[in-house]
Design a protein around this motif. Structure first.
Motif, PDB file in Angstrom:
ATOM      1  N   THR A   1     -38.376  -5.100  28.376  1.00  0.00           N
ATOM      2  CA  THR A   1     -39.066  -5.929  27.385  1.00  0.00           C
ATOM      3  C   THR A   1     -39.816  -7.087  28.048  1.00  0.00           C
ATOM      4  O   THR A   1     -40.252  -8.002  27.381  1.00  0.00           O
ATOM      5  CB  THR A   1     -38.066  -6.510  26.358  1.00  0.00           C
ATOM      6  OG1 THR A   1     -37.068  -7.271  27.048  1.00  0.00           O
ATOM      7  CG2 THR A   1     -37.395  -5.401  25.577  1.00  0.00           C
ATOM      8  N   LEU A   2     -39.965  -7.048  29.351  1.00  0.00           N
ATOM      9  CA  LEU A   2     -40.543  -8.156  30.093  1.00  0.00           C
ATOM     10  C   LEU A   2     -42.000  -8.414  29.693  1.00  0.00           C
ATOM     11  O   LEU A   2     -42.867  -7.571  29.854  1.00  0.00           O
ATOM     12  CB  LEU A   2     -40.484  -7.872  31.595  1.00  0.00           C
ATOM     13  CG  LEU A   2     -41.006  -8.979  32.512  1.00  0.00           C
ATOM     14  CD1 LEU A   2     -40.128 -10.225  32.400  1.00  0.00           C
ATOM     15  CD2 LEU A   2     -41.054  -8.499  33.959  1.00  0.00           C
ATOM     16  N   GLY A   3     -42.266  -9.578  29.142  1.00  0.00           N
ATOM     17  CA  GLY A   3     -43.628 -10.022  28.890  1.00  0.00           C
ATOM     18  C   GLY A   3     -44.378  -9.248  27.832  1.00  0.00           C
ATOM     19  O   GLY A   3     -45.590  -9.291  27.758  1.00  0.00           O
ATOM     20  N   VAL A   4     -43.676  -8.503  26.990  1.00  0.00           N
ATOM     21  CA  VAL A   4     -44.343  -7.694  25.968  1.00  0.00           C
ATOM     22  C   VAL A   4     -43.828  -8.107  24.599  1.00  0.00           C
ATOM     23  O   VAL A   4     -42.636  -8.035  24.331  1.00  0.00           O
ATOM     24  CB  VAL A   4     -44.086  -6.188  26.192  1.00  0.00           C
ATOM     25  CG1 VAL A   4     -44.853  -5.368  25.177  1.00  0.00           C
ATOM     26  CG2 VAL A   4     -44.480  -5.795  27.614  1.00  0.00           C
ATOM     27  N   THR A   5     -44.717  -8.536  23.755  1.00  0.00           N
ATOM     28  CA  THR A   5     -44.313  -9.094  22.467  1.00  0.00           C
ATOM     29  C   THR A   5     -43.591  -8.082  21.590  1.00  0.00           C
ATOM     30  O   THR A   5     -42.564  -8.374  20.996  1.00  0.00           O
ATOM     31  CB  THR A   5     -45.545  -9.629  21.714  1.00  0.00           C
ATOM     32  OG1 THR A   5     -46.206 -10.585  22.536  1.00  0.00           O
ATOM     33  CG2 THR A   5     -45.121 -10.285  20.421  1.00  0.00           C
ATOM     34  N   LEU A   6     -44.123  -6.874  21.516  1.00  0.00           N
ATOM     35  CA  LEU A   6     -43.573  -5.893  20.589  1.00  0.00           C
ATOM     36  C   LEU A   6     -42.778  -4.797  21.286  1.00  0.00           C
ATOM     37  O   LEU A   6     -42.598  -3.721  20.742  1.00  0.00           O
ATOM     38  CB  LEU A   6     -44.706  -5.268  19.767  1.00  0.00           C
ATOM     39  CG  LEU A   6     -45.462  -6.239  18.871  1.00  0.00           C
ATOM     40  CD1 LEU A   6     -46.594  -5.527  18.148  1.00  0.00           C
ATOM     41  CD2 LEU A   6     -44.518  -6.875  17.854  1.00  0.00           C
TER      42      LEU A   6
ATOM     43  N   ARG B   1     -34.132   2.552  24.757  1.00  0.00           N
ATOM     44  CA  ARG B   1     -34.390   2.518  23.309  1.00  0.00           C
ATOM     45  C   ARG B   1     -33.494   1.475  22.648  1.00  0.00           C
ATOM     46  O   ARG B   1     -33.948   0.708  21.780  1.00  0.00           O
ATOM     47  CB  ARG B   1     -34.136   3.901  22.708  1.00  0.00           C
ATOM     48  CG  ARG B   1     -34.312   3.974  21.204  1.00  0.00           C
ATOM     49  CD  ARG B   1     -35.767   3.786  20.807  1.00  0.00           C
ATOM     50  NE  ARG B   1     -36.518   5.002  20.986  1.00  0.00           N
ATOM     51  CZ  ARG B   1     -37.846   5.082  21.018  1.00  0.00           C
ATOM     52  NH1 ARG B   1     -38.566   3.973  20.891  1.00  0.00           N
ATOM     53  NH2 ARG B   1     -38.464   6.208  21.188  1.00  0.00           N
ATOM     54  N   SER B   2     -32.227   1.437  23.058  1.00  0.00           N
ATOM     55  CA  SER B   2     -31.302   0.484  22.447  1.00  0.00           C
ATOM     56  C   SER B   2     -31.631  -0.955  22.832  1.00  0.00           C
ATOM     57  O   SER B   2     -31.217  -1.888  22.158  1.00  0.00           O
ATOM     58  CB  SER B   2     -29.866   0.814  22.868  1.00  0.00           C
ATOM     59  OG  SER B   2     -29.615   0.445  24.199  1.00  0.00           O
ATOM     60  N   MET B   3     -32.397  -1.131  23.928  1.00  0.00           N
ATOM     61  CA  MET B   3     -32.718  -2.471  24.409  1.00  0.00           C
ATOM     62  C   MET B   3     -34.147  -2.890  24.098  1.00  0.00           C
ATOM     63  O   MET B   3     -34.645  -3.869  24.648  1.00  0.00           O
ATOM     64  CB  MET B   3     -32.448  -2.553  25.916  1.00  0.00           C
ATOM     65  CG  MET B   3     -30.974  -2.411  26.250  1.00  0.00           C
ATOM     66  SD  MET B   3     -30.594  -2.337  28.023  1.00  0.00           S
ATOM     67  CE  MET B   3     -30.956  -4.019  28.513  1.00  0.00           C
ATOM     68  N   GLY B   4     -34.829  -2.130  23.247  1.00  0.00           N
ATOM     69  CA  GLY B   4     -36.098  -2.609  22.743  1.00  0.00           C
ATOM     70  C   GLY B   4     -37.354  -1.863  23.112  1.00  0.00           C
ATOM     71  O   GLY B   4     -38.437  -2.250  22.679  1.00  0.00           O
ATOM     72  N   ALA B   5     -37.252  -0.801  23.908  1.00  0.00           N
ATOM     73  CA  ALA B   5     -38.461  -0.031  24.217  1.00  0.00           C
ATOM     74  C   ALA B   5     -38.990   0.608  22.935  1.00  0.00           C
ATOM     75  O   ALA B   5     -38.239   1.211  22.169  1.00  0.00           O
ATOM     76  CB  ALA B   5     -38.156   1.039  25.259  1.00  0.00           C
ATOM     77  N   THR B   6     -40.293   0.475  22.693  1.00  0.00           N
ATOM     78  CA  THR B   6     -40.858   0.947  21.430  1.00  0.00           C
ATOM     79  C   THR B   6     -41.525   2.310  21.531  1.00  0.00           C
ATOM     80  O   THR B   6     -41.577   3.049  20.558  1.00  0.00           O
ATOM     81  CB  THR B   6     -41.889  -0.061  20.906  1.00  0.00           C
ATOM     82  OG1 THR B   6     -42.838  -0.337  21.940  1.00  0.00           O
ATOM     83  CG2 THR B   6     -41.210  -1.355  20.495  1.00  0.00           C
TER      84      THR B   6
END
Length: 352
Positions: free
Chosen positions: A166-171, A192-197
């Motif tokens: 999630t480094l430096g990515v808003t969404l 996926r569980s840690m925020g990859a969209t």
């Protein structure tokens, strides 16, 4: 059924010479150790490498390091465990004294003991002694099979953290994973569980890609002979909605896979080298330099077992979905042949 004092173990004598033999019982439990009755042990790519290439030293070695079992005896200093507790085994034992250990990066300890590299330290056996501090108690809703998965899952947790999904990515992160083997698919599930969209995963094996798709990949790419890195990178961009991945994890270790990872990743992005392949590979470093694509290594895990256990216990990661074959310990040779045939995603051996 086996007798109480029979300690069957899968022992590698030389390349392709794996035998299930009766070993002596482990010596009396030391003050900081526990004696375990092993329950489930997974077969890893490292085990297969040893099987094909042979052991590192002159003595036969007991294979196995992805394991879970039940506590039988506790040393005098052990307070957090008791007989009957089920535990996952963290197999890498650091020295606890060097700078890396003292700063929490014990996976980089130069004196670390890897159980699968020591003659009698592997845990593909009936009875096994291990330091209690590196035995993680399983809650009631986590099975021994799932416990055996905590070792590879911890590798994935460590890799995803190092990748900074999630480094430096808003969404969230647009993630490319090269390689849909167990570590690649586990990394996908953790990411996926840690925020990859958006997650795209590549592999040579259609069956593995199909499973990856079922377990949460947004898109998959079947890598076939003759396709160029630029061609594959263009397809990755298409699969990710017209944008390049800002994070790529190579879980293969193959030169072609690493080259694709660098080619596909957007300028200013990150490439994590998770898979272990040849010692030397030819990659486009100048291209990565002028585009400021950061390339960094990932090795094992450090302080990741508890988080891996939480992912399983909470139901956020379903590791059992990766198990395709199960064998008893007496059929270890059949289990290993199945694992290296390419027909299996994950093979688990029952030692009890």
């Amino acid at each position: 059924m086996t007798s109480k004092n029979e300690n069957l173990a899968a022992v590698l004598f030389k390349a392709n010479d794996l035998r299930v033999v009766n070993k002596p019982m482990p010596p009396p439990t030391r003050d900081d150790d526990v004696l375990l009755r092993m329950g489930r042990v997974g077969i890893c790519g490292t085990d297969l490498s040893y099987l094909s290439k042979g052991k590192m030293g002159t003595e036969p070695i007991v294979l196995g390091h992805e394991a879970a079992g039940t506590v039988l005896q506790c040393g005098a200093n052990v307070k957090h465990l008791k007989p009957g507790d089920r535990v996952a085994v963290e197999p890498n034992l650091p020295c606890h004294r060097c700078e890396y250990c003292m700063t929490g990066r014990y996976n980089l300890c130069q004196l670390i003991t890897k159980v699968f590299m020591s003659p009698d330290k592997g845990n593909l056996c009936h009875y096994y002694r291990h330091p209690a501090a590196f035995c993680h108690k399983l809650p009631e809703n986590v099975s021994l099979e799932e416990g055996a998965f905590l070792e590879p899952l911890s590798c994935a947790v460590h890799a995803v953290r190092r990748a900074g999904v999630t480094l430096g990515v808003t969404l969230g992160t647009r993630l490319l994973i090269c390689g849909a083997g167990p570590i690649g698919v586990l990394s996908m599930m953790v990411a996926r569980s840690m925020g990859a969209t958006r997650i795209c995963i590549t592999d040579l094996n259609k069956d593995r890609l199909s499973l990856a798709k079922q377990l949460g990949a947004d898109s998959v790419i079947h890598v076939t002979p003759g396709r160029t890195e630029k061609d594959l990178a263009m397809e990755v961009r298409e699969k990710l909605g017209g944008r390049q991945p800002n994070v790529t994890m190579d879980c293969s270790g193959a030169e072609a896979s690493i080259r694709l990872a660098i080619e596909a990743t957007e300028s200013g992005g990150r490439v994590a080298l998770v898979g272990l392949g040849p010692r030397e590979v030819k990659v486009p470093l100048v291209d990565s330099a002028i585009r400021e694509v950061d390339i960094f290594g990932v090795f094992c895990y450090a302080n990741d077992f508890k988080d891996a256990l939480e992912l399983v216990a909470s139901g956020r990661v379903n590791v059992k979905a990766l198990i395709t074959h199960r064998f008893p310990l007496v059929e270890a040779n059949k289990a290993f042949e199945t694992a290296r045939s390419g027909a299996a995603m994950k093979v688990v051996i029952a030692c009890d």
